[in-house]
Structure formats: structure tokens, C-alpha cells
Design a protein around this motif. Structure first.
Motif, PDB file in Angstrom:
ATOM      1  N   GLU A  55      56.118  40.262  -6.709  1.00 37.67           N
ATOM      2  CA  GLU A  55      55.632  38.738  -6.892  1.00 37.67           C
ATOM      3  C   GLU A  55      56.983  38.198  -7.130  1.00 37.67           C
ATOM      4  O   GLU A  55      57.254  36.855  -6.893  1.00 37.67           O
ATOM      5  CB  GLU A  55      55.067  38.977  -8.325  1.00 37.67           C
ATOM      6  CG  GLU A  55      53.676  39.358  -8.149  1.00 37.67           C
ATOM      7  CD  GLU A  55      52.747  39.326  -9.477  1.00 37.67           C
ATOM      8  OE1 GLU A  55      53.361  39.349 -10.666  1.00 37.67           O
ATOM      9  OE2 GLU A  55      51.669  39.765  -9.430  1.00 37.67           O
ATOM     10  N   ASP A  56      57.966  38.841  -7.548  1.00 38.94           N
ATOM     11  CA  ASP A  56      59.323  38.094  -7.744  1.00 38.94           C
ATOM     12  C   ASP A  56      60.207  38.022  -6.377  1.00 38.94           C
ATOM     13  O   ASP A  56      60.983  37.059  -6.475  1.00 38.94           O
ATOM     14  CB  ASP A  56      60.300  39.100  -8.595  1.00 38.94           C
ATOM     15  CG  ASP A  56      59.701  39.011 -10.252  1.00 38.94           C
ATOM     16  OD1 ASP A  56      58.762  38.183 -10.346  1.00 38.94           O
ATOM     17  OD2 ASP A  56      60.114  39.914 -10.786  1.00 38.94           O
ATOM     18  N   ALA A  57      59.941  38.527  -5.512  1.00 39.04           N
ATOM     19  CA  ALA A  57      60.529  38.590  -4.208  1.00 39.04           C
ATOM     20  C   ALA A  57      60.074  37.404  -3.601  1.00 39.04           C
ATOM     21  O   ALA A  57      59.187  36.852  -3.395  1.00 39.04           O
ATOM     22  CB  ALA A  57      60.314  39.891  -3.230  1.00 39.04           C
ATOM     23  N   LEU A  58      61.259  36.574  -2.964  1.00 41.43           N
ATOM     24  CA  LEU A  58      60.947  35.042  -2.257  1.00 41.43           C
ATOM     25  C   LEU A  58      60.027  35.503  -1.137  1.00 41.43           C
ATOM     26  O   LEU A  58      59.192  34.987  -0.731  1.00 41.43           O
ATOM     27  CB  LEU A  58      62.191  34.565  -2.088  1.00 41.43           C
ATOM     28  CG  LEU A  58      62.712  33.945  -3.274  1.00 41.43           C
ATOM     29  CD1 LEU A  58      64.325  33.165  -3.079  1.00 41.43           C
ATOM     30  CD2 LEU A  58      61.854  33.140  -4.066  1.00 41.43           C
ATOM     31  N   ASP A  59      60.414  36.598  -0.253  1.00 46.60           N
ATOM     32  CA  ASP A  59      59.975  36.701   1.045  1.00 46.60           C
ATOM     33  C   ASP A  59      58.949  38.015   1.050  1.00 46.60           C
ATOM     34  O   ASP A  59      58.776  38.731   1.821  1.00 46.60           O
ATOM     35  CB  ASP A  59      60.896  37.197   1.874  1.00 46.60           C
ATOM     36  CG  ASP A  59      61.968  38.306   1.680  1.00 46.60           C
ATOM     37  OD1 ASP A  59      61.806  38.752   0.494  1.00 46.60           O
ATOM     38  OD2 ASP A  59      62.590  38.928   2.630  1.00 46.60           O
ATOM     39  N   ALA A  60      58.130  38.012   0.013  1.00 45.62           N
ATOM     40  CA  ALA A  60      57.140  38.849  -0.328  1.00 45.62           C
ATOM     41  C   ALA A  60      56.238  39.162   0.862  1.00 45.62           C
ATOM     42  O   ALA A  60      55.504  37.983   1.110  1.00 45.62           O
ATOM     43  CB  ALA A  60      56.416  38.747  -1.562  1.00 45.62           C
ATOM     44  N   ALA A  61      55.957  40.123   1.420  1.00 45.72           N
ATOM     45  CA  ALA A  61      54.906  40.425   2.330  1.00 45.72           C
ATOM     46  C   ALA A  61      53.524  40.916   1.980  1.00 45.72           C
ATOM     47  O   ALA A  61      52.732  41.004   2.772  1.00 45.72           O
ATOM     48  CB  ALA A  61      55.535  41.422   3.570  1.00 45.72           C
ATOM     49  N   VAL A  62      53.515  41.091   0.585  1.00 40.74           N
ATOM     50  CA  VAL A  62      52.292  41.564  -0.085  1.00 40.74           C
ATOM     51  C   VAL A  62      51.631  40.511  -0.739  1.00 40.74           C
ATOM     52  O   VAL A  62      52.187  39.785  -1.544  1.00 40.74           O
ATOM     53  CB  VAL A  62      52.716  42.930  -1.162  1.00 40.74           C
ATOM     54  CG1 VAL A  62      51.306  43.392  -1.575  1.00 40.74           C
ATOM     55  CG2 VAL A  62      52.995  43.860   0.120  1.00 40.74           C
ATOM     56  N   VAL A  63      50.258  40.191  -0.652  1.00 39.68           N
ATOM     57  CA  VAL A  63      49.823  39.247  -1.469  1.00 39.68           C
ATOM     58  C   VAL A  63      49.614  39.652  -2.809  1.00 39.68           C
ATOM     59  O   VAL A  63      49.152  40.980  -2.824  1.00 39.68           O
ATOM     60  CB  VAL A  63      48.346  39.002  -0.538  1.00 39.68           C
ATOM     61  CG1 VAL A  63      47.513  38.084  -1.524  1.00 39.68           C
ATOM     62  CG2 VAL A  63      48.363  38.398   0.506  1.00 39.68           C
TER      63      VAL A  63
END
Length: 82
Positions: A55-63
Motif C-alpha cells: 500500500e505504501d509503494a507508489l508503483d504497487a502492482a498488487v491491488v
């Protein structure tokens, strides 16, 4: 009367042995369930940490997964996309 007393004494010895075995099995089950509870807690912490990292990652690949809404509910009662 002596025959009845002898039968009771024999039955008592059998029941005492059965009780010892039941206590041994109960102790083993308690150890197993304690291990499983610790494992569940550790895995829950790991899942929560991974969820926060994603959730904190800007480029999160996981919903992002929806949070629980009360005890025992795994999914929201209504569709959040509506």
C-alpha cells in the motif's frame, strides 16, 4: 460381595489407565494447538507487513485488499466499486 469388589477394582484400574492415556493425548493436542496459534499469529503479522509495504509503494502492482469490517467478516457487505 467379594466378586463384585474384585470386578470394581479391576474396572477401576482399567479406567485409571484410560484416564492417563486421555491426559497424554490432551497434552499432545494442547502442544499442537499452541504451535498452530503461534504460527497463525506470525503469518498474520507477515501478511499485514506485506500489505502495508504494498500500500505504501507508489508503483504497487498488487491491488489493496479491503480491510475487515467487524469481527468475523472477511469481505465487505457491499461492493465498494458501486
Amino acid at each position: 460381595m467379594p466378586t463384585a469388589a474384585q470386578e470394581l477394582a479391576e474396572r477401576y484400574a482399567t479406567v485409571v489407565e484410560e484416564l492417563k492415556e486421555a491426559k497424554r493425548q490432551l497434552a499432545a493436542e494442547r502442544q499442537l494447538t499452541a504451535f498452530l496459534r503461534r504460527t497463525v499469529v506470525e503469518l498474520s503479522v507477515e501478511v499485514e507487513n506485506v500489505r502495508r509495504d504494498q500500500e505504501d509503494a507508489l508503483d504497487a502492482a498488487v491491488v489493496a485488499m479491503p480491510r475487515r469490517r467487524g469481527p468475523g467478516r472477511r469481505f465487505p457487505m457491499t461492493d465498494p466499486g458501486v
